[in-house]
Design an enzyme around this catalytic site. Sequence first.
Site, PDB file in Angstrom:
ATOM      1  N   THR A   1       0.714  -1.271   0.005  1.00  0.00           N
ATOM      2  CA  THR A   1       0.256  -0.137  -0.057  1.00  0.00           C
ATOM      3  C   THR A   1       0.788   1.476   0.044  1.00  0.00           C
ATOM      4  O   THR A   1       0.386   2.294  -0.114  1.00  0.00           O
ATOM      5  CB  THR A   1      -0.985   0.008   1.179  1.00  0.00           C
ATOM      6  OG1 THR A   1      -0.085   0.148   2.442  1.00  0.00           O
ATOM      7  CG2 THR A   1      -1.966  -1.184   1.218  1.00  0.00           C
TER       8      THR A   1
ATOM      9  N   CYS B   1       3.243   2.559   9.618  1.00  0.00           N
ATOM     10  CA  CYS B   1       2.225   2.645  10.505  1.00  0.00           C
ATOM     11  C   CYS B   1       2.982   2.438  11.713  1.00  0.00           C
ATOM     12  O   CYS B   1       3.951   1.912  12.126  1.00  0.00           O
ATOM     13  CB  CYS B   1       0.999   1.754  10.389  1.00  0.00           C
ATOM     14  SG  CYS B   1      -0.077   1.612   8.962  1.00  0.00           S
TER      15      CYS B   1
ATOM     16  N   ARG C   1      -6.638  -2.829   9.410  1.00  0.00           N
ATOM     17  CA  ARG C   1      -6.593  -4.459   9.382  1.00  0.00           C
ATOM     18  C   ARG C   1      -5.055  -4.888   9.088  1.00  0.00           C
ATOM     19  O   ARG C   1      -4.414  -4.200   8.377  1.00  0.00           O
ATOM     20  CB  ARG C   1      -7.367  -4.872   8.071  1.00  0.00           C
ATOM     21  CG  ARG C   1      -7.403  -6.295   7.932  1.00  0.00           C
ATOM     22  CD  ARG C   1      -8.514  -6.631   7.029  1.00  0.00           C
ATOM     23  NE  ARG C   1      -8.513  -8.020   6.803  1.00  0.00           N
ATOM     24  CZ  ARG C   1      -9.443  -8.646   5.687  1.00  0.00           C
ATOM     25  NH1 ARG C   1     -10.309  -7.786   4.875  1.00  0.00           N
ATOM     26  NH2 ARG C   1      -9.341 -10.074   5.447  1.00  0.00           N
TER      27      ARG C   1
ATOM     28  N   ARG D   1       4.885   6.375   2.957  1.00  0.00           N
ATOM     29  CA  ARG D   1       3.927   7.714   3.460  1.00  0.00           C
ATOM     30  C   ARG D   1       3.519   7.395   4.518  1.00  0.00           C
ATOM     31  O   ARG D   1       3.147   6.355   4.956  1.00  0.00           O
ATOM     32  CB  ARG D   1       3.224   8.348   2.445  1.00  0.00           C
ATOM     33  CG  ARG D   1       1.880   7.532   2.186  1.00  0.00           C
ATOM     34  CD  ARG D   1       1.067   8.235   0.986  1.00  0.00           C
ATOM     35  NE  ARG D   1       0.022   7.439   0.599  1.00  0.00           N
ATOM     36  CZ  ARG D   1      -0.202   6.261   0.102  1.00  0.00           C
ATOM     37  NH1 ARG D   1       0.880   5.807  -0.539  1.00  0.00           N
ATOM     38  NH2 ARG D   1      -1.320   5.510  -0.102  1.00  0.00           N
TER      39      ARG D   1
ATOM     40  N   CYS E   1       0.781   6.951   7.538  1.00  0.00           N
ATOM     41  CA  CYS E   1      -0.585   6.412   7.722  1.00  0.00           C
ATOM     42  C   CYS E   1      -1.360   7.632   8.318  1.00  0.00           C
ATOM     43  O   CYS E   1      -1.024   8.189   9.228  1.00  0.00           O
ATOM     44  CB  CYS E   1      -0.753   5.116   8.625  1.00  0.00           C
ATOM     45  SG  CYS E   1      -2.527   4.805   8.758  1.00  0.00           S
TER      46      CYS E   1
END
Length: 360
Positions: free
Chosen positions: A34, A38, A45, A67, A69
């Site tokens: 993605t 994080c 999830r 990048r 979250c």
Amino acid sequence: MAEIANLTDDQRWQIALAKDRRYDGAFVTGVHSTGIYCRPSCPARAPHRKNVRFYAGADDAEAAGLRACKRCSPNTQSAEEACVLAAIAAIRAQVQAGGGAMTLDQLADLTGYSPTHFQRLFKRTVGLSPAAFARALREAKVREALEDGASVTDALYKAGYSAPSRFYNDTKDRLGMTASDWANGGAGRLVHWSVIETSVGAMLVAATQKGVCCLSFNEGEAELRARFPKAQLAEAGEEFRALFGQVVAAVEEPSSDMSAIPLDVKGTAFQQRVWTALREIPAGETRSYGALAAALGNPNASRAVGGANGANNIAVLIPCHRVVQADGSIGGYAYGPEIKRELLKREGAHNISEEQDLFG
């Protein structure tokens, strides 16, 4: 918490699965499918493990093209988080030095918050009050000293207890016996036992006047004597009918209230912490060894958690069958995977493989 500098990627993965906020700021989780990174506690999830890499911080993750979250804002650390980490370090240093407990006022002064606000902040972040967190560290230190052969008195003083009575007051409401019982093996106890037929096979149940001390399958008196070599054994009489009936109901009807069944178990402080954590896993849910270790604040302890599971003498009531492999497979069980699978099925667990059903 484990030593942050020594965390392996496997341990970081288990922390991320457990969404353990105590490690926020220690590393970030990069999800390359993605393109984001994080905090360990991010509520999103869980990604597939193959898509994940771990970075020391936001700068390293962004240098790799990721990048931040937007849900967990891993590129910022609040003042509150920094204060909690500072308090954890201070508590740990005090326990390691064998010092007495730090007061709430001392910790609040360290962080600059009022005692009331700091107490709420610490408990929200760590899941325990500062006092409970310190007690857990001290109890673990007692357990380590006892396992190294120290006397009970020496172990208690080395862990920072000013007197044995302080330790017993801290642990009197928990599962298990006193530190002296750990050292002498519980000699002198009278154990009442019976073998009862259930729909999953013959079940051995044993109890003292305090509560159930053994529950196992396809075992009898010989195995019970091996478990309690110093105890006096007697076949259970009428006075244990109601208690043993509750135990049978817990096996046949998982919705029954197991918390109402008294237990009498012996174990180290760490084993008791694991057993207590097992009883807190809701029926119908499972945990991996790594996730359970992370939830206990020490991802390094996966193997020790497995050992505590194996040392559990009370099946079902201390539900070690709710611990499975990290990939969701059923894993091992002292009484066979078929019984483990059936117990999980009755509880409504949905993340176990559908293999042959031996119990209809």
